[in-house]
Design an enzyme around this catalytic site. Sequence first.
Site, mmCIF file in Angstrom:
data_model
loop_
_atom_site.group_PDB
_atom_site.id
_atom_site.type_symbol
_atom_site.label_atom_id
_atom_site.label_comp_id
_atom_site.label_asym_id
_atom_site.label_seq_id
_atom_site.Cartn_x
_atom_site.Cartn_y
_atom_site.Cartn_z
ATOM 1 N N GLU A 43 0.826 -1.213 0.000
ATOM 2 C CA GLU A 43 0.000 0.000 0.000
ATOM 3 C C GLU A 43 0.858 1.261 0.000
ATOM 4 O O GLU A 43 0.558 2.223 -0.698
ATOM 5 C CB GLU A 43 -0.929 0.018 1.225
ATOM 6 C CG GLU A 43 -2.092 -0.955 1.146
ATOM 7 C CD GLU A 43 -3.018 -0.642 -0.014
ATOM 8 O OE1 GLU A 43 -3.297 0.535 -0.272
ATOM 9 O OE2 GLU A 43 -3.460 -1.590 -0.680
ATOM 10 N N CYS A 202 -13.401 2.642 -14.307
ATOM 11 C CA CYS A 202 -13.900 4.005 -14.093
ATOM 12 C C CYS A 202 -12.693 4.940 -14.003
ATOM 13 O O CYS A 202 -12.422 5.544 -12.975
ATOM 14 C CB CYS A 202 -14.744 4.064 -12.816
ATOM 15 S SG CYS A 202 -15.711 5.577 -12.708
ATOM 16 N N CYS A 209 -17.854 2.642 -19.296
ATOM 17 C CA CYS A 209 -19.129 2.315 -18.646
ATOM 18 C C CYS A 209 -19.732 1.006 -19.150
ATOM 19 O O CYS A 209 -20.385 0.281 -18.389
ATOM 20 C CB CYS A 209 -20.107 3.469 -18.836
ATOM 21 S SG CYS A 209 -19.520 4.999 -18.082
ATOM 22 N N CYS A 212 -18.713 -1.816 -17.032
ATOM 23 C CA CYS A 212 -18.791 -1.576 -15.585
ATOM 24 C C CYS A 212 -19.963 -2.325 -14.946
ATOM 25 O O CYS A 212 -21.084 -2.272 -15.451
ATOM 26 C CB CYS A 212 -18.934 -0.079 -15.334
ATOM 27 S SG CYS A 212 -18.964 0.317 -13.571
ATOM 28 N N CYS A 218 -25.862 3.649 -12.269
ATOM 29 C CA CYS A 218 -24.914 4.758 -12.126
ATOM 30 C C CYS A 218 -25.504 6.070 -12.665
ATOM 31 O O CYS A 218 -25.861 6.168 -13.839
ATOM 32 C CB CYS A 218 -23.620 4.422 -12.863
ATOM 33 S SG CYS A 218 -22.442 5.773 -12.842
#
Length: 361
Positions: A43, A202, A209, A212, A218
């Site tokens: 991370e 995204c 889209c 997605c 959305c």
Amino acid sequence: MPEDRSQNSFDFAQAVIRWQVVHGRHGLPWQGTRDPYRVWLSEIMLQQTQVVTVLGYYDRFLARFPTVAALAAADQADVMALWSGLGYYSRARNLHACAQQVVSHHGGEFPATAHVLETLPGIGPSTAAAIASFCFGQAVSIFDGNVKRVLARFTGFEADLSDTSADRELRQIATSHLPSENPDQSMPRYTQGLMDLGATVCTRTKPACLLCPLKQACVAQRSGDPARLPLKTRRLVRRTVSWHLLLLQRPGGDIWLERRPSKGIWSGLYCPPVFASDDELLRHPDVGHATSTTRLDSFTHTLTHRDIVLHPVVCQLTESRAHPLASIDGERGLWIASDRLAHTALPTPVTKLLVRLQTPR
Ligand code: SF4
């Protein structure tokens, strides 16, 4: 599925989880583990750095420091040298400090909640949430740029995210979309799914889209212009600075380097002496004694907030002038030979410059 499902009846978390199983990223070396040391390391490395860049560093780091205790016991110069080239060097200093605190304050075990993880050096709310959800199944949402973008578009969030109250409101929305059941099992997959969606579907300028899993509900997708969100009016102002680098070279080819101050650009790394102007560089006492002075081509190094135009000047010294000088911090610098470049904490453009300089033509 019906084409026009409302947001209320749409199970956001399950859609993300199902999509991640089939289409998400798998097989990265830090996936499939719930070891907080490995997750934390990945991370921190992945902040502002692409996966493809992190891969080699991650493996080398783990080979050298396989546990948090090994990292805590390391010399900071070794940690910095291994980090060299990844950029944002405060991350490496915090990494080392965090490992030491995990050992000294937490018995060598990472805390299991985001709340306590956030108290450690270099761990912000989003990184804390990632570690807590991946490793300990805590129901807490990561909230980095990718996730904000997905959520702002999905919910049609029109408030300006430069405003802290809007940012806080979106964070509450993120919390309200967490999986409702069995967090120990669902949170790692959900968190990974959100990260993957933001990074691969995204995306900032060209959201895909059609691919997605959230498209049926959305709001931004229905508007026809999903890339308009999220709104953020305050933009970074880029600045350009000029740095004149003095490359003092002694017979045999070694170059004099000094440690940068502990705050600011390239803090803590080794670098040739830097001057704000050519005049200032030429006033350095060793320049007057150089047997030759050569100007190399200037080049630009790009950072997040600024461009640094680097102007390198090489001065050949005689053996009698090639003494160790005091650096700007009062700390002594070092003469570096080409075979030591890989073991010294250097900024990437300096490494490239020195390799070029010390490679026989
Ligand atoms: S449908 Fe489009 S805008 Fe909406 S979350 Fe998915 S990729 Fe982003």
